[in-house]
Design an enzyme around this catalytic site. Structure first.
Site, short mmCIF file in Angstrom:
data_model
loop_
_atom_site.label_atom_id
_atom_site.label_comp_id
_atom_site.label_asym_id
_atom_site.label_seq_id
_atom_site.Cartn_x
_atom_site.Cartn_y
_atom_site.Cartn_z
N SER A 66 1.12 -1.16 0.28
CA SER A 66 0.18 0.25 0.36
C SER A 66 1.43 1.14 -0.03
CB SER A 66 -0.73 -0.14 1.44
OG SER A 66 -2.12 -1.49 1.37
N GLY A 357 -2.66 2.40 -3.81
CA GLY A 357 -2.42 1.86 -2.89
C GLY A 357 -1.92 3.14 -2.37
N THR A 358 -2.20 2.91 -0.86
CA THR A 358 -2.34 4.06 -0.13
C THR A 358 -2.09 3.75 1.20
OG1 THR A 358 -2.92 6.30 -1.73
CG2 THR A 358 -2.76 7.21 0.71
N VAL A 359 -1.56 4.37 2.81
CA VAL A 359 -1.54 4.59 3.43
C VAL A 359 -2.30 5.92 4.62
CG1 VAL A 359 -1.31 2.06 4.07
CG2 VAL A 359 0.17 4.43 3.97
#
Length: 538
Positions: A66, A357-359
């Site tokens: 992510s 995709g990331t947090v």
């Protein structure tokens, strides 16, 4: 598992989370280990900024599908009764000229080293700690380095992210031979690690320690920069050491709209936070009923469409925009667009589509400081190119450029592309309410809208606001909804002309975290039920 036979990824009933309360500090993140790393930094004397950087670094280890060290970040910091914004997104390399991509027989590369922009995350970490932290960057990054060195247990969420990338990269690796390094690090032996297996990366640990020991310089002017340059040249990429050496994150003033007595803050472009603000501004001028009323959902969807359709034409690197943010957030604009919302669904086009995709994470400390932080490689693992020996997954943010000549977001060397990641912050009467965010590409401004209106308009608590069924407008009249959305709402949206699809994949609806400061100077935390969300308190 063990003596019991069950599937860790299957749930037959909805799981309910409770609000989390804390006094001395709080960290909300999408993985328990990362949240605990941030909490431990608070207990060791760090502040909310130190905790945010420590948590972010840990997330590159525990959730590499992510985010990663080779991506971008944005931060909104409430410190000493003031808001600060840090844009740590990188520009395109100097050698990335439009002529390289004008052969229409070859589409813009989605993956590989030709899609990589200058990574901003390590410089962002160093800048945050230097300006607003209490501990050294080396101390803040060490817990994440230990996790990478000693290994972490793979969860269902993380395994699924690995598997999606494995399937995608397996099809693409002949076109992008640089992906061999991804398979070496994340799928050694020809498969991704399974749930409950332990994954580790000595290269990742080494990189984090080098960044910490040199305050980020190793990544931009030292041995990591040399390795990135050599890797890029070997496979025809454009990123060079000169591009890395010239990079500096930018301190900016967050932008806001006043919404029903609250100030909603987002980062200015090149991020898409203004889309959420534009939609909220529009909705101030329409009448809405209850949270689960079809008329409310219809108007929310229409407002998002209008905001996206304008955002795609206007949002870019701030140095290249033709309209300024104040024009986009003006009341005259909002009233004009609100008049276009009728009883039936309209057509509109977003400026992009992605499988991101990331947090996102939020932190708070016992001095009242709070951080809203987000980082991403873009499409899962990003480019699929991992710097050999260093475990650095490089982004593919160049995909965010437009290839239309004359477009404000047109590809150009040394220019930051349109970026999807957006942290948020809420204040009232110049006092902090708290950080919020929901990651997920095009879903992000839509989820910001839904979560904020749930809390402000419909008086839902933060956890309830995150738990509530979500919708996502995709394009034209297509809207995806979660299977928990009431059937009556789905049918009514269809009657209003929306092309509604029930989507079972929960990853399409984002993953959020919220921290709220109370009148008693304590904190309330809420976390995402669609992932391994966790709120760690002290």
């Amino acid at each position: 598992m063990g003596d019991l036979d069950f599937n860790t990824g299957t749930f037959h009933y909805g799981s309910r989370r409770e609000l989390v309360y804390g006094k001395n500090g709080m960290v909300a993140a999408s993985h328990p280990l990362a949240a605990q790393v941030g909490r431990d930094i608070l207990k060791a004397g760090g502040n909310a900024v130190d905790a945010a950087v420590a948590t972010a670094a840990a997330l590159t280890v525990v959730e590499p599908g992510s985010n990663g060290i080779g991506g971008d970040s944005f931060s909104i910091i409430w410190k000493d009764e003031q808001l600060y914004g840090l844009n740590a997104s990188g520009p395109s390399p100097k050698g990335m000229v439009p002529a390289s991509y004008l052969d229409k027989s070859k589409p813009f590369p989605t993956y590989g080293l030709k899609a990589v922009t200058v990574p901003g995350i390590p410089a962002g970490w160093a800048e945050l700690i230097e300006k607003h932290g209490k501990l050294s960057l080396e101390a803040v990054l060490e817990p994440a380095a230990r996790l990478a060195e000693e290994g972490v247990v793979i969860s269902d969420t993380v395994h699924n992210a690995y598997q999606r990338s494995f399937n995608r990269f397996t099809k693409e690796k002949e076109q992008y031979p640089e992906m061999i390094s991804w398979f070496d690090v994340y799928a050694s032996g020809g498969r991704v690690p399974d749930v409950t297996e332990v994954w580790s990366s000595k290269g990742h640990a080494r990189t984090l320690r080098l960044i910490g020991q040199t305050k980020g310089r190793a990544f931009y002017t030292g041995e990591i920069a040399d390795a990135i340059d050599a890797f890029s040249q070997a496979y025809g990429g454009y990123l060079r050491k000169d591009d890395l050496a010239g990079y500096q994150p930018e301190w900016v003033t967050p932008v806001k709209v006043d919404y029903k007595g609250y100030q909603v803050w987002e980062m200015p472009p090149n991020g898409q936070g203004v889309v959420a603000l534009m939609a909220l501004n529009i909705l101030k001028h329409v009448d809405m009923k209850g949270r689960d009323d079809p008329d409310t959902l219809h108007k929310q969807i229409e407002a998002i469409k209008l905001a996206f359709s304008d955002g795609q034409l206007t949002i870019a690197d701030t140095d290249h925009m033709k309209l300024n943010v104040s024009e986009l957030l003006s009341e005259d604009y909002a009233k004009e667009r609100a008049r276009l919302i009728g009883d039936q669904a309209i057509d509109a086009q977003p400026g992009f589509s992605d499988n991101s995709g990331t947090v996102y994470l939020a932190t708070a400390d016992n001095e009242g400081n709070m951080v809203s932080y987000i980082q991403s490689n873009y499409m899962g693992f990003g480019s699929g190119a991992v710097v050999p020996g260093y475990g650095v997954s490089l982004n593919n943010r160049a995909v965010g450029f437009a290839l239309e000549e004359g477009h404000v977001n047109a590809l150009a060397p040394g220019k930051r592309p349109f970026n999807t990641i957006i942290p948020g912050f809420l204040t009232k009467e110049n006092q902090a309410i708290g950080p919020f965010g929901v990651m997920g590409g095009q879903m992000q401004p839509q989820a910001h809208l839904q979560v904020l209106q749930s809390m402000i308009d419909f008086k839902m608590n933060p956890q309830d606001a995150l738990d509530a069924p979500r919708w996502q407008w995709v394009k034209n009249k297509k809207v995806m909804v979660e299977p928990t959305m009431p059937l009556a709402l789905i049918n009514e949206l269809k009657h209003r002309g929306h092309a509604v699809e029930v989507e079972l994949e929960k990853g399409h609806f984002g993953r959020g975290q919220i921290i709220i400061k109370t009148e008693n100077d304590t904190y309330i935390g809420a976390t995402e039920p669609r992932t391994d969300g966790h709120v760690a308190v002290w």
